[in-house]
Design a protein around this motif. Sequence first.
Motif, short mmCIF file in Angstrom:
data_model
loop_
_atom_site.label_atom_id
_atom_site.label_comp_id
_atom_site.label_asym_id
_atom_site.label_seq_id
_atom_site.Cartn_x
_atom_site.Cartn_y
_atom_site.Cartn_z
N GLN A 1 35.65 1.94 -30.52
CA GLN A 1 34.43 1.31 -31.47
C GLN A 1 34.56 0.02 -31.88
O GLN A 1 34.01 -0.79 -32.38
N ASP A 2 35.81 -0.69 -31.53
CA ASP A 2 35.94 -1.99 -31.86
C ASP A 2 36.17 -2.92 -30.37
O ASP A 2 37.28 -3.13 -29.77
N PRO A 3 35.19 -3.43 -29.94
CA PRO A 3 35.23 -4.07 -28.62
C PRO A 3 35.88 -5.47 -28.73
O PRO A 3 36.17 -6.10 -27.84
N GLY A 4 36.28 -5.96 -30.07
CA GLY A 4 36.91 -7.08 -30.15
C GLY A 4 38.34 -6.96 -30.23
O GLY A 4 39.17 -7.85 -30.12
N ASP A 5 39.04 -5.75 -30.13
CA ASP A 5 40.34 -5.48 -30.30
C ASP A 5 41.08 -5.90 -28.77
O ASP A 5 40.71 -5.92 -27.73
N ASP A 6 42.07 -6.64 -28.94
CA ASP A 6 42.71 -7.24 -28.12
C ASP A 6 43.51 -6.46 -27.06
O ASP A 6 43.91 -6.79 -25.90
N ARG A 7 43.43 -5.23 -27.29
CA ARG A 7 44.12 -4.32 -26.44
C ARG A 7 43.17 -3.89 -25.01
O ARG A 7 43.32 -3.22 -24.10
N HIS A 8 41.75 -4.36 -25.35
CA HIS A 8 40.70 -3.97 -24.38
C HIS A 8 41.07 -5.00 -23.15
O HIS A 8 41.31 -6.16 -23.27
N GLY A 9 40.97 -4.72 -21.99
CA GLY A 9 41.23 -5.22 -20.86
C GLY A 9 42.68 -5.13 -20.52
O GLY A 9 43.51 -5.83 -19.77
N SER A 10 43.25 -4.11 -20.91
CA SER A 10 44.75 -3.72 -20.66
C SER A 10 44.85 -2.60 -20.09
O SER A 10 44.10 -1.56 -20.11
N ALA A 11 45.94 -2.14 -19.31
CA ALA A 11 46.20 -1.05 -18.76
C ALA A 11 46.59 0.05 -19.96
O ALA A 11 46.25 1.22 -19.72
N ASN A 12 47.32 -0.44 -21.03
CA ASN A 12 47.27 0.29 -21.97
C ASN A 12 45.92 0.86 -22.65
O ASN A 12 46.21 2.35 -23.12
N GLY A 13 45.00 0.04 -22.81
CA GLY A 13 43.76 0.67 -23.19
C GLY A 13 42.97 1.73 -22.41
O GLY A 13 42.66 2.56 -22.90
#
Length: 117
Positions: free
Chosen positions: A71-83
């Motif tokens: 729900q948080d598109p601003g989370d820094d983990r978006h765009g990561s393999a972890n995400g």
Amino acid sequence: MPRYDRDEVARRSGHASWQQAVEATAHLSQQEAGRLLGVSHPTIRTWRAELGLGVAAPRASAGQLKAAFAQDPGDDRHGSANGYRNLGCRCERCTRAWTGYQRARREADRGGDAPGA
């Protein structure tokens, strides 16, 4: 685990009650409090839990953490393999990161460099 007479423990440590003894040592580690009161540290853990002292706040479940992340598109983990892998996100950025990660692993396993790198 030995059973301790709570009133005796309090008397030996100079406290009016075992509750006061446990509360007075709540700032110490379980081992330190156990040595000071003359009881085992698992006993200290049990007594603290009975009194609600030093009990960790409930932690969010994995599902709750994943939902909050999604729900948080601003989370820094978006765009990561972890995400993608650990948090279950399938947004375009996370999917692209996972694809790149897998591609790099395959290339490394083949012993070659990724084309265009």
